[in-house]
Motif scaffolding. Structure first.
Motif, PDB file in Angstrom:
ATOM      1  N   CYS A  38      -5.110   3.152   6.806  1.00  0.00           N
ATOM      2  CA  CYS A  38      -5.439   1.871   6.750  1.00  0.00           C
ATOM      3  C   CYS A  38      -4.977   0.838   7.941  1.00  0.00           C
ATOM      4  CB  CYS A  38      -4.994   1.249   5.481  1.00  0.00           C
ATOM      5  SG  CYS A  38      -6.031   1.915   3.921  1.00  0.00           S
ATOM      6  N   LEU A  70      -0.361   4.230   1.807  1.00  0.00           N
ATOM      7  CA  LEU A  70      -1.725   3.884   1.373  1.00  0.00           C
ATOM      8  C   LEU A  70      -1.470   2.204   0.888  1.00  0.00           C
ATOM      9  CD1 LEU A  70      -4.751   3.909   1.375  1.00  0.00           C
ATOM     10  CD2 LEU A  70      -4.620   4.484  -0.959  1.00  0.00           C
ATOM     11  N   PRO A  72      -4.136  -0.161   0.561  1.00  0.00           N
ATOM     12  CA  PRO A  72      -5.224  -0.020   0.857  1.00  0.00           C
ATOM     13  C   PRO A  72      -6.097  -1.600   0.999  1.00  0.00           C
ATOM     14  CG  PRO A  72      -5.117   0.032  -1.375  1.00  0.00           C
ATOM     15  CD  PRO A  72      -3.704   0.188  -0.760  1.00  0.00           C
ATOM     16  N   TRP A  80     -10.311   3.623  -1.861  1.00  0.00           N
ATOM     17  CA  TRP A  80      -9.290   4.306  -0.969  1.00  0.00           C
ATOM     18  C   TRP A  80      -8.121   4.977  -2.205  1.00  0.00           C
ATOM     19  CZ3 TRP A  80      -8.606   4.044   4.088  1.00  0.00           C
ATOM     20  CH2 TRP A  80      -9.367   3.277   4.662  1.00  0.00           C
ATOM     21  N   THR A  97       1.180   4.783  -2.697  1.00  0.00           N
ATOM     22  CA  THR A  97       0.382   3.616  -2.791  1.00  0.00           C
ATOM     23  C   THR A  97       1.007   2.372  -2.858  1.00  0.00           C
ATOM     24  OG1 THR A  97      -0.243   3.751  -5.127  1.00  0.00           O
ATOM     25  CG2 THR A  97      -1.487   5.078  -3.381  1.00  0.00           C
TER      26      THR A  97
END
Length: 178
Positions: A38, A70, A72, A80, A97
């Protein structure tokens, strides 16, 4: 794939997807990543490979493997996060994440169910801020300002060593890990 749901205004404002993760989060984790699907290489993400998400799908079009970071784009966060879960389930990669906490959303529930560890970020002990303040990227109209999402943030680990990084962050006072 689930239909996209929208909520807070910051999910839909033009230009709001170009927000970078602050460096202190990476320093607190103390790990490197193989891929950030990203962000471009100009960010502070300690990763070997980057994808340009300014392209139509950007990092969704490339192969995900290794350790993935991540953060997103909030405008289509479900797509995502679903990709991260799929990558983890297929054992092609591990990762972490960073999202806001939206426990009523199916994408958030899926992350919470499947994560190895979850860190609910609290006050940053380095600057006393109660939320992660993201850095606007070059295409963001708010360049030069920092901004926090309209809710608290969480980090989900997919993998044992990634979970250990989040537990170290919790032990250092960056939040509560479960």
């Amino acid at each position: 794939m689930r239909p996209r749901q929208r909520g807070f205004g910051f999910e839909t404002r033009p230009g709001s997807d170009d927000w970078w993760t602050p460096r202190w989060l990476f320093l607190a984790m103390g790990i490197r990543f193989d891929l950030d699907p990203c962000a471009g290489a100009a960010t502070d993400v300690p990763a070997r490979e980057f994808c340009d998400r300014s392209l139509v799908a950007g990092g969704l079009d490339v192969e995900w493997s290794g350790r993935i970071w991540l953060n997103p784009p909030y405008s289509n966060i479900d797509e995502w996060t679903e990709r991260m879960l799929q990558t983890s389930l297929e054992r092609r990669g591990t990762g972490i994440t960073l999202t806001y906490v939206r426990s009523e959303r199916p994408w958030c529930q899926d992350l919470l169910k499947m994560a190895h560890d979850v860190l609910f970020l609290g006050t940053n002990p380095d600057d006393g801020r109660s939320r992660v303040h993201f850095i606007p990227g070059p295409s963001n109209p708010k360049r030069g300002q920092r901004s926090a999402p309209g809710g608290p943030s969480m980090m989900c680990a997919f993998g044992a060593s990634e979970g250990l990084a989040l537990r170290r962050m919790a032990a250092a006072g960056h939040g509560v890990c479960r």
